[in-house]
Design a protein around this motif. Structure first.
Motif, PDB file in Angstrom:
ATOM      1  N   ARG A   1      -7.182  11.901   7.292  1.00  0.00           N
ATOM      2  CA  ARG A   1      -6.348  11.127   8.466  1.00  0.00           C
ATOM      3  C   ARG A   1      -4.686  11.898   8.068  1.00  0.00           C
ATOM      4  O   ARG A   1      -4.243  12.630   9.179  1.00  0.00           O
ATOM      5  N   VAL A   2      -4.389  12.056   6.957  1.00  0.00           N
ATOM      6  CA  VAL A   2      -2.825  12.587   6.503  1.00  0.00           C
ATOM      7  C   VAL A   2      -3.251  14.246   6.892  1.00  0.00           C
ATOM      8  O   VAL A   2      -2.288  14.650   7.522  1.00  0.00           O
TER       9      VAL A   2
ATOM     10  N   LEU B   1      -4.029  10.412  -2.720  1.00  0.00           N
ATOM     11  CA  LEU B   1      -5.110   9.996  -2.064  1.00  0.00           C
ATOM     12  C   LEU B   1      -6.244  10.532  -2.171  1.00  0.00           C
ATOM     13  O   LEU B   1      -7.221  10.370  -1.438  1.00  0.00           O
TER      14      LEU B   1
ATOM     15  N   ASN C   1      -9.785   8.279  -1.863  1.00  0.00           N
ATOM     16  CA  ASN C   1     -10.063   7.979  -0.624  1.00  0.00           C
ATOM     17  C   ASN C   1     -10.090   8.890   0.240  1.00  0.00           C
ATOM     18  O   ASN C   1      -8.986   9.504   1.035  1.00  0.00           O
TER      19      ASN C   1
ATOM     20  N   GLN D   1     -11.112   9.135   3.590  1.00  0.00           N
ATOM     21  CA  GLN D   1     -10.607   8.740   5.102  1.00  0.00           C
ATOM     22  C   GLN D   1      -9.289   8.954   4.913  1.00  0.00           C
ATOM     23  O   GLN D   1      -8.714   9.505   6.159  1.00  0.00           O
ATOM     24  N   TYR D   2      -8.362   8.432   4.120  1.00  0.00           N
ATOM     25  CA  TYR D   2      -6.917   8.573   4.201  1.00  0.00           C
ATOM     26  C   TYR D   2      -6.473   9.781   4.062  1.00  0.00           C
ATOM     27  O   TYR D   2      -5.668  10.327   4.858  1.00  0.00           O
ATOM     28  N   LEU D   3      -7.166  10.637   2.978  1.00  0.00           N
ATOM     29  CA  LEU D   3      -6.883  12.020   3.052  1.00  0.00           C
ATOM     30  C   LEU D   3      -6.794  12.790   4.099  1.00  0.00           C
ATOM     31  O   LEU D   3      -6.148  13.731   4.630  1.00  0.00           O
TER      32      LEU D   3
ATOM     33  N   PHE E   1       1.018  -1.125   0.067  1.00  0.00           N
ATOM     34  CA  PHE E   1       0.095   0.050  -0.015  1.00  0.00           C
ATOM     35  C   PHE E   1       0.825   1.328   0.030  1.00  0.00           C
ATOM     36  O   PHE E   1       0.646   2.120  -0.876  1.00  0.00           O
TER      37      PHE E   1
ATOM     38  N   VAL F   1       1.189   4.211  -2.678  1.00  0.00           N
ATOM     39  CA  VAL F   1       0.924   5.553  -2.781  1.00  0.00           C
ATOM     40  C   VAL F   1       2.138   6.287  -2.821  1.00  0.00           C
ATOM     41  O   VAL F   1       1.953   7.458  -3.685  1.00  0.00           O
TER      42      VAL F   1
END
Length: 164
Positions: free
Chosen positions: A87-88, A78, A81, A83-85, A49, A53
């Motif tokens: 969080r980052v 990202l 997605n 959620q990932y974006l 993963f 990325v």
């Protein structure tokens, strides 16, 4: 290189520490001692993963004409997605906030020290014995950084002018 072409590169090799992966699994509800195969598979999944990325981010940077990656490149990688974006983004905001707080804390420390009459530089016993002021500071620096020959000449010159 395309992610599919890199797929067999790290198979069987551990990228992350097994103890950390076990702790991660335990934190998300697995048993305290998971099977070694579970740890290995999760390591491969996370590695794959992250490689994907990073590959997408590097491709975006390359298209933009840069060699170094920026946050915008990872944001682009990202983008599909949220959620990932999210969080980052929150992690980067927290990191910037911590950095700013540290900077403010350091400045407040310096201001408090100045308010209480303390300088950042420690006073030495030698300064007290020689009765050196801030005006004489350059004289002291010249003596300590000079060679033996020129140092004795400066000391004699300082004696002649009445500074020592």
């Amino acid at each position: 290189m395309e992610p599919r072409a890199r797929a067999g590169k790290n198979v069987g090799k551990e990228t992350f520490n097994a103890k950390e992966i076990k702790a991660l699994l335990y934190a998300y509800g697995d048993v305290q001692e998971p099977l070694p195969e579970t740890v290995r598979v999760l390591d491969e999944i996370v590695t794959e993963f992250l490689e994907g990325v990073c590959f997408e981010a590097s491709r975006h940077a390359q298209v933009a004409g840069r060699q170094k990656l920026k946050f915008d490149d990872f944001e682009f990688a990202l983008r599909r997605n949220p959620q990932y974006l999210g969080r980052v983004k929150s992690m980067i905001e927290k990191r910037q906030k911590i950095k700013e707080m540290r900077r403010t804390f350091d400045q407040e420390d310096d201001m408090l020290a100045q308010e209480h009459g303390k300088d950042n530089k420690p006073s030495t016993r030698e300064d007290e014995l020689l009765d050196l002021d801030d005006e004489d500071e350059d004289l002291e620096i010249k003596e300590t950084t000079s060679t033996v020959k020129s140092g004795t000449k400066r000391k004699r010159a300082a004696k002649d002018t009445g500074r020592i």
